[in-house]
Write an enzyme that holds these catalytic residues in place. Structure first.
Site, PDB file in Angstrom:
ATOM      1  N   HIS A  22     -61.911  22.390  32.614  1.00  0.00           N
ATOM      2  CA  HIS A  22     -60.651  22.369  33.370  1.00  0.00           C
ATOM      3  C   HIS A  22     -60.492  23.709  34.049  1.00  0.00           C
ATOM      4  O   HIS A  22     -60.840  24.738  33.477  1.00  0.00           O
ATOM      5  CB  HIS A  22     -59.453  22.152  32.428  1.00  0.00           C
ATOM      6  CG  HIS A  22     -58.137  22.476  33.093  1.00  0.00           C
ATOM      7  ND1 HIS A  22     -57.457  21.557  33.848  1.00  0.00           N
ATOM      8  CD2 HIS A  22     -57.412  23.632  33.157  1.00  0.00           C
ATOM      9  CE1 HIS A  22     -56.358  22.134  34.339  1.00  0.00           C
ATOM     10  NE2 HIS A  22     -56.307  23.389  33.939  1.00  0.00           N
ATOM     11  N   ASN A  78     -65.407  15.493  31.451  1.00  0.00           N
ATOM     12  CA  ASN A  78     -66.026  16.278  32.524  1.00  0.00           C
ATOM     13  C   ASN A  78     -66.103  17.777  32.221  1.00  0.00           C
ATOM     14  O   ASN A  78     -66.122  18.609  33.129  1.00  0.00           O
ATOM     15  CB  ASN A  78     -65.362  15.981  33.866  1.00  0.00           C
ATOM     16  CG  ASN A  78     -63.890  16.358  33.894  1.00  0.00           C
ATOM     17  OD1 ASN A  78     -63.387  16.921  32.921  1.00  0.00           O
ATOM     18  ND2 ASN A  78     -63.216  16.065  34.981  1.00  0.00           N
ATOM     19  N   GLU A 132     -50.000  27.631  32.948  1.00  0.00           N
ATOM     20  CA  GLU A 132     -51.003  27.205  31.960  1.00  0.00           C
ATOM     21  C   GLU A 132     -51.395  28.362  31.032  1.00  0.00           C
ATOM     22  O   GLU A 132     -51.549  28.165  29.821  1.00  0.00           O
ATOM     23  CB  GLU A 132     -52.225  26.626  32.686  1.00  0.00           C
ATOM     24  CG  GLU A 132     -51.881  25.326  33.414  1.00  0.00           C
ATOM     25  CD  GLU A 132     -53.033  24.708  34.179  1.00  0.00           C
ATOM     26  OE1 GLU A 132     -52.880  23.550  34.606  1.00  0.00           O
ATOM     27  OE2 GLU A 132     -54.092  25.362  34.355  1.00  0.00           O
ATOM     28  N   ARG A 166     -62.809  26.813  40.553  1.00  0.00           N
ATOM     29  CA  ARG A 166     -62.884  25.411  41.002  1.00  0.00           C
ATOM     30  C   ARG A 166     -64.269  25.133  41.601  1.00  0.00           C
ATOM     31  O   ARG A 166     -64.821  24.051  41.409  1.00  0.00           O
ATOM     32  CB  ARG A 166     -61.802  25.122  42.042  1.00  0.00           C
ATOM     33  CG  ARG A 166     -60.375  25.299  41.562  1.00  0.00           C
ATOM     34  CD  ARG A 166     -59.842  24.202  40.701  1.00  0.00           C
ATOM     35  NE  ARG A 166     -59.838  22.901  41.317  1.00  0.00           N
ATOM     36  CZ  ARG A 166     -59.382  21.803  40.698  1.00  0.00           C
ATOM     37  NH1 ARG A 166     -58.913  21.873  39.466  1.00  0.00           N
ATOM     38  NH2 ARG A 166     -59.411  20.648  41.293  1.00  0.00           N
ATOM     39  N   ARG A 211     -69.854  20.761  36.215  1.00  0.00           N
ATOM     40  CA  ARG A 211     -69.708  19.305  36.034  1.00  0.00           C
ATOM     41  C   ARG A 211     -70.972  18.549  36.438  1.00  0.00           C
ATOM     42  O   ARG A 211     -71.310  17.549  35.809  1.00  0.00           O
ATOM     43  CB  ARG A 211     -68.478  18.835  36.789  1.00  0.00           C
ATOM     44  CG  ARG A 211     -67.186  19.214  36.032  1.00  0.00           C
ATOM     45  CD  ARG A 211     -65.970  19.041  36.870  1.00  0.00           C
ATOM     46  NE  ARG A 211     -64.730  19.063  36.087  1.00  0.00           N
ATOM     47  CZ  ARG A 211     -63.521  19.102  36.639  1.00  0.00           C
ATOM     48  NH1 ARG A 211     -63.383  19.107  37.948  1.00  0.00           N
ATOM     49  NH2 ARG A 211     -62.447  19.114  35.877  1.00  0.00           N
ATOM     50  N   LYS A 260     -63.985  21.707  27.563  1.00  0.00           N
ATOM     51  CA  LYS A 260     -63.426  20.477  26.980  1.00  0.00           C
ATOM     52  C   LYS A 260     -64.252  19.961  25.790  1.00  0.00           C
ATOM     53  O   LYS A 260     -65.390  20.392  25.588  1.00  0.00           O
ATOM     54  CB  LYS A 260     -63.319  19.417  28.080  1.00  0.00           C
ATOM     55  CG  LYS A 260     -62.302  19.771  29.170  1.00  0.00           C
ATOM     56  CD  LYS A 260     -62.123  18.602  30.142  1.00  0.00           C
ATOM     57  CE  LYS A 260     -61.083  18.932  31.202  1.00  0.00           C
ATOM     58  NZ  LYS A 260     -60.868  17.784  32.140  1.00  0.00           N
ATOM     59  N   TYR A 273     -50.931  18.130  30.074  1.00  0.00           N
ATOM     60  CA  TYR A 273     -51.255  17.233  31.189  1.00  0.00           C
ATOM     61  C   TYR A 273     -50.044  16.397  31.623  1.00  0.00           C
ATOM     62  O   TYR A 273     -50.208  15.332  32.217  1.00  0.00           O
ATOM     63  CB  TYR A 273     -52.424  16.322  30.809  1.00  0.00           C
ATOM     64  CG  TYR A 273     -53.781  16.966  31.001  1.00  0.00           C
ATOM     65  CD1 TYR A 273     -54.225  17.356  32.265  1.00  0.00           C
ATOM     66  CD2 TYR A 273     -54.638  17.171  29.919  1.00  0.00           C
ATOM     67  CE1 TYR A 273     -55.475  17.928  32.452  1.00  0.00           C
ATOM     68  CE2 TYR A 273     -55.895  17.753  30.100  1.00  0.00           C
ATOM     69  CZ  TYR A 273     -56.306  18.123  31.370  1.00  0.00           C
ATOM     70  OH  TYR A 273     -57.545  18.692  31.561  1.00  0.00           O
TER      71      TYR A 273
HETATM   72  O1  DGI Z   1     -58.335  19.263  38.402  1.00  0.00           O
HETATM   73  P1  DGI Z   1     -59.339  18.260  37.903  1.00  0.00           P
HETATM   74  O2  DGI Z   1     -59.586  18.363  36.409  1.00  0.00           O
HETATM   75  O3  DGI Z   1     -60.632  18.283  38.685  1.00  0.00           O
HETATM   76  O4  DGI Z   1     -58.738  16.798  38.187  1.00  0.00           O
HETATM   77  P2  DGI Z   1     -57.271  16.175  38.056  1.00  0.00           P
HETATM   78  O5  DGI Z   1     -56.227  17.246  37.935  1.00  0.00           O
HETATM   79  O6  DGI Z   1     -57.131  15.180  39.168  1.00  0.00           O
HETATM   80  O7  DGI Z   1     -57.326  15.334  36.683  1.00  0.00           O
HETATM   81  C1  DGI Z   1     -57.207  15.974  35.439  1.00  0.00           C
HETATM   82  C2  DGI Z   1     -58.174  15.350  34.475  1.00  0.00           C
HETATM   83  O8  DGI Z   1     -57.816  13.977  34.275  1.00  0.00           O
HETATM   84  C3  DGI Z   1     -59.632  15.289  34.966  1.00  0.00           C
HETATM   85  O9  DGI Z   1     -60.321  16.486  34.745  1.00  0.00           O
HETATM   86  C4  DGI Z   1     -60.170  14.153  34.151  1.00  0.00           C
HETATM   87  C5  DGI Z   1     -59.002  13.197  34.070  1.00  0.00           C
HETATM   88  N1  DGI Z   1     -59.098  12.183  35.132  1.00  0.00           N
HETATM   89  C6  DGI Z   1     -58.797  12.326  36.452  1.00  0.00           C
HETATM   90  N2  DGI Z   1     -59.017  11.191  37.130  1.00  0.00           N
HETATM   91  C7  DGI Z   1     -59.462  10.306  36.208  1.00  0.00           C
HETATM   92  C8  DGI Z   1     -59.515  10.934  34.944  1.00  0.00           C
HETATM   93  N3  DGI Z   1     -59.911  10.320  33.813  1.00  0.00           N
HETATM   94  C9  DGI Z   1     -60.282   9.037  33.914  1.00  0.00           C
HETATM   95  N4  DGI Z   1     -60.675   8.402  32.809  1.00  0.00           N
HETATM   96  N5  DGI Z   1     -60.271   8.350  35.109  1.00  0.00           N
HETATM   97  C10 DGI Z   1     -59.865   8.945  36.285  1.00  0.00           C
HETATM   98  O10 DGI Z   1     -59.850   8.313  37.350  1.00  0.00           O
END
Ligand code: DGI
Length: 140
Positions: A117, A114, A128, A87, A104, A11, A51
């Site tokens: 992905h 973070n 994807e 993961r 991370r 990212k 997304y």
């Molecule tokens: O699969 P992941 O990337 O671990 O997590 P996800 O699919 O639940 O969410 C996708 C991305 O969205 C994640 O990497 C960062 C962002 N995100 C998820 N939850 C939050 C968030 N960004 C913010 N600012 N706050 C959140 O609570």
């Protein structure tokens, strides 16, 4: 478990800090092979499509702004149980909850910024991968 492919993104927070090689080293050390990789700069609309599943979440706009704020590196990773393995190497979404040694834990700045992905299932990985790569670009 057979050999699988998964989709990965390094990212903007990570490319900005020149961490592509450090992250790739962790992926490779975990036994994941990078069978396709390119550096691209998404528009906000392209990030929004990627997304789309999060379109109703409060952080969606911030997420799309961030993902289009700088170049990213998109990748296809191959290996035994690649989806789960990636993961595990990535760690929890929130770096404060990520295990020691994960990408991370070591590199992420916040839950939003973070660093990485990774697809959450083989079916998602296929969708994807197809969004970013043609079959000819996958060199296993
Ligand atoms: O699969 P992941 O990337 O671990 O997590 P996800 O699919 O639940 O969410 C996708 C991305 O969205 C994640 O990497 C960062 C962002 N995100 C998820 N939850 C939050 C968030 N960004 C913010 N600012 N706050 C959140 O609570």
């Amino acid at each position: 478990m057979a050999v699988q492919r998964t989709f990965s993104i390094i990212k903007p927070d990570a490319t900005n800090r020149n961490l592509t090689g450090a992250i790739n080293a962790k992926l490779e050390a975990a036994g994941l092979r990078i069978v396709a990789q390119k550096r691209i700069h998404l528009t906000k609309a392209q990030a929004g499509v990627f997304y789309g599943v999060h379109a109703e979440r409060p952080f969606y706009d911030e997420l799309c702004e961030f993902m289009s704020s700088a170049p990213i590196v998109v990748q296809v990773l191959e290996g035994e149980d690649a989806v789960l393995k990636n993961r595990e190497v990535m760690g929890a979404t929130n770096p404060a909850e990520a295990a020691e040694g994960t990408i991370r834990k070591e590199f992420a700045l916040s839950i939003g910024e973070n660093s990485a992905h990774g697809s959450d299932a083989p079916e998602t990985a296929a969708v994807e991968i197809a969004y970013f790569f043609s079959g000819l670009e996958l060199v296993g």
